[in-house]
Design an enzyme around this catalytic site. Structure first.
Site, short mmCIF file in Angstrom:
data_model
loop_
_atom_site.label_atom_id
_atom_site.label_comp_id
_atom_site.label_asym_id
_atom_site.label_seq_id
_atom_site.Cartn_x
_atom_site.Cartn_y
_atom_site.Cartn_z
N HIS A 158 0.62 -1.29 0.09
CA HIS A 158 0.06 0.04 0.09
C HIS A 158 0.91 1.44 0.05
CE1 HIS A 158 -3.54 -2.28 0.23
NE2 HIS A 158 -3.47 -2.75 1.43
N ASP A 193 -2.74 -10.63 -2.43
CA ASP A 193 -3.22 -9.87 -0.89
C ASP A 193 -4.69 -9.62 -1.31
OD1 ASP A 193 -1.97 -8.70 1.86
OD2 ASP A 193 -3.98 -7.79 0.84
N HIS A 195 -6.13 -7.23 -0.33
CA HIS A 195 -6.46 -5.86 -0.73
C HIS A 195 -5.69 -5.57 -1.90
CE1 HIS A 195 -6.45 -6.35 3.81
NE2 HIS A 195 -7.76 -5.64 3.53
N ASP A 282 -4.07 -12.74 3.51
CA ASP A 282 -5.41 -12.32 4.09
C ASP A 282 -6.76 -12.47 3.25
OD1 ASP A 282 -4.42 -10.57 2.37
OD2 ASP A 282 -4.35 -8.90 3.63
ZN ZN Z 1 -3.74 -7.05 2.57
#
Ligand code: ZN
Length: 341
Positions: A158, A193, A195, A282
């Site tokens: 991120h 991931d 995200h 995740d």
């Molecule tokens: Zn993540």
């Protein structure tokens, strides 16, 4: 498989963050690494200490003022005298005709995208150690290893060129890819991931030499909300070198494997000679951040699919939070990778 790891991550131990207006204990805790280490031990992978590469690999990806901010942040914050035990911004300049601030509170806002990246006294040291872990793994692959795993903490995907966010400060996957670029003309990054890998996408968005692919929970309903849509395909010379595959919340193994197929085909069409896997765990059905529903056998299938892309591979740890299954999911994805090689 060799696995690069250092204890230096422990100096970053964030205590809280603000989510939906609620102060919560941060889920990105040192214990994550202990559980991942247990997963490596179960898979009989060989631990390797990282080499220190200095600032060079970080400076390929991050701006000078951002690296200076991270290095100076804690001392400047402490000197305020009336500030909290961790740095969380209370201003977020949106940068429309804005001026780079000199005050630490302004710089903190400038360089953080959200309230999920608290900075403490040992954050910069741990983040730098994580970039050495990623760079060492990339170097081992450049030196002839088929695949190497990097246990990076804090995670990185991120983090943009000059902005932290979502538990991430320095973009380990991007730094590994840039290091691989010293030898390889074209590199792909596949982010699994849960995200969207928004920082990685942002860093390479206008570059034609690094193909960024991300499979993630639909940002219309899930963090990071403002990036990760299928229409984001890159820009300028990088147009077409970014692929987002958003999945409906709750997607399980079979839906995930369809996305892996699409990712593999796109990577093959790009024809890179090395691969970085931004290996979040995740997407697990048991992850506390619940977005997708991949099972432990599903992670084995993901590992097999990653191996079948057939490229020298650096696997960089991204997310994956405290659950009883975290270590087993790492064992499973690496086992799948090795058995399909
Ligand atoms: Zn993540």
């Amino acid at each position: 498989m060799k696995a690069v790891y250092t204890e230096l991550h422990r100096s970053h131990d964030p205590q809280f963050f603000l989510v939906r207006g609620i102060v919560k204990r941060t889920t990105e805790q040192p214990e994550r690494a202990d559980r991942l280490l247990a997963g490596l031990k179960a898979g009989k992978h060989r631990l390797v200490e990282p080499t220190s590469f200095g600032q060079g690999p970080r400076a390929r990806i991050h701006s000078p003022e951002y690296l200076a901010f991270l290095a100076e942040a804690w001392d400047a914050w402490s000197a305020l005298g009336d500030a909290g035990p961790e740095m969380i911004a209370n201003v977020h300049p949106v940068r429309h005709t804005a001026t780079y601030p000199t005050h630490i509170v302004g710089r903190l806002g400038w360089h953080t995208a959200d309230t999920g990246c608290p900075i403490g006294p040992g954050t910069f040291a741990a983040a730098c150690a994580a970039t050495d872990v990623a760079t060492t793994a990339a170097q081992l692959v450049m030196d002839g290893e088929d695949a190497v795993y990097a246990l990076c903490r804090p995670p990185g995907h991120h983090a943009f060129r000059d902005v932290a966010g979502g538990f991430c400060f320095l973009n380990n996957s991007a730094i590994a890819a840039a290091h691989l670029r010293l030898k390889h003309e074209r590199v792909a990054i596949l982010d699994v991931d849960v995200h969207h890998g928004n920082g990685t996408q942002g860093i390479f968005y206008e570059r034609p030499d690094v193909f960024t692919v991300s499979i993630h929970a639909d940002p219309a309903a899930y963090y990071p909300y403002v990036w990760g849509y299928a229409h984001e395909r890159g820009a300028g010379p990088g147009l077409g070198a970014n692929l987002n595959i958003p999945l409906s919340i709750g997607t399980g193994d079979d839906g995930y494997m369809q996305a892996m197929d699409a990712a593999r085909r796109a990577i093959e069409a790009f024809a890179p000679t090395a691969l970085v896997v931004a290996l979040g765990l995740d997407a697990s059905e048991h992850d506390p951040l619940r977005g997708l529903a991949v099972t432990t056998p599903g992670f084995r299938r993901i590992g097999q699919a990653l191996a079948r892309i057939g490229l020298p591979t650096v696997l960089v740890q991204e997310g994956g939070y405290l659950s009883d299954i975290l270590g087993a999911n790492l064992t499973s994805v690496l086992a799948g990778f090795e058995e399909a090689r």
